[in-house]
Write a protein that holds these residues in place. Sequence first.
Motif, PDB file in Angstrom:
ATOM      1  N   MET A 277       0.955  -1.211  -0.063  1.00  0.00           N
ATOM      2  CA  MET A 277      -0.106   0.013   0.144  1.00  0.00           C
ATOM      3  C   MET A 277       0.876   1.242   0.051  1.00  0.00           C
ATOM      4  N   MET A 278       2.132   1.386   0.594  1.00  0.00           N
ATOM      5  CA  MET A 278       2.948   2.322   0.595  1.00  0.00           C
ATOM      6  C   MET A 278       3.417   2.743  -0.653  1.00  0.00           C
ATOM      7  N   LEU A 279       3.458   1.758  -1.540  1.00  0.00           N
ATOM      8  CA  LEU A 279       4.300   1.727  -3.009  1.00  0.00           C
ATOM      9  C   LEU A 279       3.196   2.185  -3.809  1.00  0.00           C
ATOM     10  N   LEU A 280       1.762   2.034  -3.426  1.00  0.00           N
ATOM     11  CA  LEU A 280       0.726   2.565  -4.316  1.00  0.00           C
ATOM     12  C   LEU A 280       0.337   4.079  -3.955  1.00  0.00           C
ATOM     13  N   VAL A 281       0.374   4.526  -2.830  1.00  0.00           N
ATOM     14  CA  VAL A 281       0.064   5.578  -2.451  1.00  0.00           C
ATOM     15  C   VAL A 281       0.297   6.987  -3.290  1.00  0.00           C
ATOM     16  N   PRO A 282       1.415   7.073  -3.763  1.00  0.00           N
ATOM     17  CA  PRO A 282       1.690   8.218  -4.891  1.00  0.00           C
ATOM     18  C   PRO A 282       1.022   8.135  -6.224  1.00  0.00           C
ATOM     19  N   LEU A 283       0.638   6.733  -6.377  1.00  0.00           N
ATOM     20  CA  LEU A 283       0.024   6.409  -7.592  1.00  0.00           C
ATOM     21  C   LEU A 283      -1.284   6.774  -7.605  1.00  0.00           C
ATOM     22  N   THR A 284      -1.952   7.018  -6.555  1.00  0.00           N
ATOM     23  CA  THR A 284      -3.356   7.468  -6.423  1.00  0.00           C
ATOM     24  C   THR A 284      -3.766   9.130  -6.648  1.00  0.00           C
ATOM     25  N   ARG A 285      -2.546   9.643  -7.125  1.00  0.00           N
ATOM     26  CA  ARG A 285      -2.832  11.110  -7.088  1.00  0.00           C
ATOM     27  C   ARG A 285      -3.886  11.517  -8.084  1.00  0.00           C
ATOM     28  N   GLY A 286      -4.911  12.461  -7.485  1.00  0.00           N
ATOM     29  CA  GLY A 286      -5.727  12.910  -8.264  1.00  0.00           C
ATOM     30  C   GLY A 286      -7.195  11.972  -8.224  1.00  0.00           C
ATOM     31  N   ASN A 287      -7.168  11.044  -7.720  1.00  0.00           N
ATOM     32  CA  ASN A 287      -8.393  10.143  -7.585  1.00  0.00           C
ATOM     33  C   ASN A 287      -8.819   9.942  -6.383  1.00  0.00           C
ATOM     34  N   HIS A 288      -9.788  10.517  -5.801  1.00  0.00           N
ATOM     35  CA  HIS A 288     -10.041  10.408  -4.432  1.00  0.00           C
ATOM     36  C   HIS A 288     -10.580   8.803  -3.893  1.00  0.00           C
ATOM     37  N   ALA A 289     -11.215   8.155  -4.904  1.00  0.00           N
ATOM     38  CA  ALA A 289     -11.663   6.783  -4.693  1.00  0.00           C
ATOM     39  C   ALA A 289     -10.519   5.985  -4.159  1.00  0.00           C
ATOM     40  N   LEU A 290      -9.733   6.226  -5.012  1.00  0.00           N
ATOM     41  CA  LEU A 290      -8.255   5.483  -4.999  1.00  0.00           C
ATOM     42  C   LEU A 290      -7.487   5.567  -3.648  1.00  0.00           C
ATOM     43  N   ILE A 291      -7.463   6.731  -3.396  1.00  0.00           N
ATOM     44  CA  ILE A 291      -6.730   7.378  -2.197  1.00  0.00           C
ATOM     45  C   ILE A 291      -7.370   6.576  -0.879  1.00  0.00           C
ATOM     46  N   VAL A 292      -8.642   6.615  -0.825  1.00  0.00           N
ATOM     47  CA  VAL A 292      -9.403   6.096   0.209  1.00  0.00           C
ATOM     48  C   VAL A 292      -9.075   4.597   0.072  1.00  0.00           C
ATOM     49  N   LEU A 293      -9.273   4.033  -0.916  1.00  0.00           N
ATOM     50  CA  LEU A 293      -9.152   2.514  -0.953  1.00  0.00           C
ATOM     51  C   LEU A 293      -7.686   2.058  -0.430  1.00  0.00           C
ATOM     52  N   VAL A 294      -6.661   2.704  -0.767  1.00  0.00           N
ATOM     53  CA  VAL A 294      -5.284   2.436  -0.490  1.00  0.00           C
ATOM     54  C   VAL A 294      -5.164   2.655   0.986  1.00  0.00           C
ATOM     55  N   PHE A 295      -5.406   3.872   1.401  1.00  0.00           N
ATOM     56  CA  PHE A 295      -5.358   4.150   2.894  1.00  0.00           C
ATOM     57  C   PHE A 295      -6.150   3.218   3.809  1.00  0.00           C
ATOM     58  N   VAL A 296      -7.458   2.633   3.447  1.00  0.00           N
ATOM     59  CA  VAL A 296      -8.274   1.760   4.104  1.00  0.00           C
ATOM     60  C   VAL A 296      -7.445   0.324   4.300  1.00  0.00           C
ATOM     61  N   VAL A 297      -7.065  -0.196   3.017  1.00  0.00           N
ATOM     62  CA  VAL A 297      -6.141  -1.223   3.386  1.00  0.00           C
ATOM     63  C   VAL A 297      -5.063  -0.949   3.977  1.00  0.00           C
ATOM     64  N   TRP A 298      -4.286  -0.022   4.018  1.00  0.00           N
ATOM     65  CA  TRP A 298      -3.183   0.337   4.670  1.00  0.00           C
ATOM     66  C   TRP A 298      -3.545   0.344   6.393  1.00  0.00           C
ATOM     67  N   GLY A 299      -4.850   0.942   6.577  1.00  0.00           N
ATOM     68  CA  GLY A 299      -5.216   1.093   7.921  1.00  0.00           C
ATOM     69  C   GLY A 299      -5.468  -0.415   8.495  1.00  0.00           C
ATOM     70  N   ILE A 300      -6.149  -1.212   7.671  1.00  0.00           N
ATOM     71  CA  ILE A 300      -6.336  -2.651   8.254  1.00  0.00           C
ATOM     72  C   ILE A 300      -5.205  -3.231   8.578  1.00  0.00           C
ATOM     73  N   ALA A 301      -4.037  -3.264   7.735  1.00  0.00           N
ATOM     74  CA  ALA A 301      -2.913  -3.846   7.885  1.00  0.00           C
ATOM     75  C   ALA A 301      -1.982  -3.327   9.096  1.00  0.00           C
ATOM     76  N   GLY A 302      -1.916  -1.973   9.177  1.00  0.00           N
ATOM     77  CA  GLY A 302      -1.057  -1.334  10.005  1.00  0.00           C
ATOM     78  C   GLY A 302      -1.420  -1.356  11.263  1.00  0.00           C
ATOM     79  N   PHE A 303      -2.866  -0.884  11.385  1.00  0.00           N
ATOM     80  CA  PHE A 303      -3.331  -0.845  13.129  1.00  0.00           C
ATOM     81  C   PHE A 303      -3.543  -2.566  13.421  1.00  0.00           C
ATOM     82  N   GLY A 304      -3.593  -3.622  12.586  1.00  0.00           N
ATOM     83  CA  GLY A 304      -3.725  -4.897  12.966  1.00  0.00           C
ATOM     84  C   GLY A 304      -2.655  -5.495  13.749  1.00  0.00           C
ATOM     85  N   MET A 305      -1.445  -4.844  13.593  1.00  0.00           N
ATOM     86  CA  MET A 305      -0.186  -5.327  13.961  1.00  0.00           C
ATOM     87  C   MET A 305       0.136  -5.309  15.432  1.00  0.00           C
TER      88      MET A 305
END
Length: 383
Positions: A277-305
């Motif tokens: 997800m960290m690799l994908l974040v910069p590639l979401t520039r300009g697209n709100h739906a993709l920004i939300v999707l990537v950060f949501v998956v990031w949150g599930i993985a990161g907080f779960g650790m």
Amino acid sequence: MPGLLYLFTLCNLVIGTGAFVLGGVLAPMASALGVSVAAAGQAMTAYALSTAVLAPLVLVLTGRWPRARVLVVSMAVFALGNLICAMADSLPVLLAGRVLMGVGAVFTAVAAGIAVALVEPQRRGRALSLVFIGISMSYVIGLPLGAWLGFRHGWHVPVAVVAGTAALTCGALAMALPRTISAPGASFQGLGDLLRRAEVLWTLSLTLLYFVAIFCVFAYIGPVLQALLPMSTERMSVTLMLFGLSGVVGTVVGGWANDRFGPRRTLTVQLAVLAAMMLLVPLTRGNHALIVLVFVVWGIAGFGMMSPQQSRLAALAPAQAPILLSLNTSMLYIGTALGAAIGGPAALTVGFDRLAWVGVPFALAGWLTLRLGVTKGASWRPA
């Protein structure tokens, strides 16, 4: 689960909000204080270093106190630190308040130690996830609400709200806690032997590295989101709320996966997802739906650790769980401080929109320590 853990959830919601609310209002805070955004971001560094260095000392110095007294006093100190921050008109005063808040954050380590002591080993993951879900919920409630209040009414307002809420929860603790809580206090006895065990060091190193990875971005989450896509205050608040919801889900899933699959397999998957997800974040520039999707998956993985990590440490030495969990919290906040310290200057070079790439090597290094902790550790085995 013991009812006491639900009260800890509420308290950690307040602590998490106070710790991270400034991330959403860095720009107006920096402007009001007359400093750069990178300099303002060091408020996170001050809090993190205080929690990492001073909180374990406080934990040991209060090791013979009744656990209820430690919990009430620590929350009172946290409230006082927030009050100083709310009244700050300069960066040095703000940093002083953040240091005091870090001392009060010893509450979280004490609560985690109590959670471990109150349940049987096979339920530790779920008990710890219940305690830490309050931190996750701060991203759902505290951070977006704080960002909205900060942009609408000034950055002091959300900090003052946290100060008042912390005082109220301190009063609730004083009234609701039983006089006797069956949980050990922390001491340095035997700590040297623990720190000579390779599996302990690898476990603590993983916490350090993945928090560096996360907070080189998250300490500047407001500017990062604006660099990816300029947003209104309302849209940013909603985006932060969705990220926070993913953290709540991640905390619950992480505790369940720890008890179901064991910490090693759970953490292996989480680290792989986090790095992707960290690799994908910069590639979401300009697209709100993709920004939300990537950060949501990031949150599930990161907080779960957090729950698998805490569970690993508690299993290594149950009798010394309080000090080990406090050291893990120290690694968490040293990682937070290093992440904030690295992220500010890095953003000036690569830009806020590509800042997530700076964290990828640290996430991969964390995966390597997980592997080394398994191959080199002699006494720990995954559940």
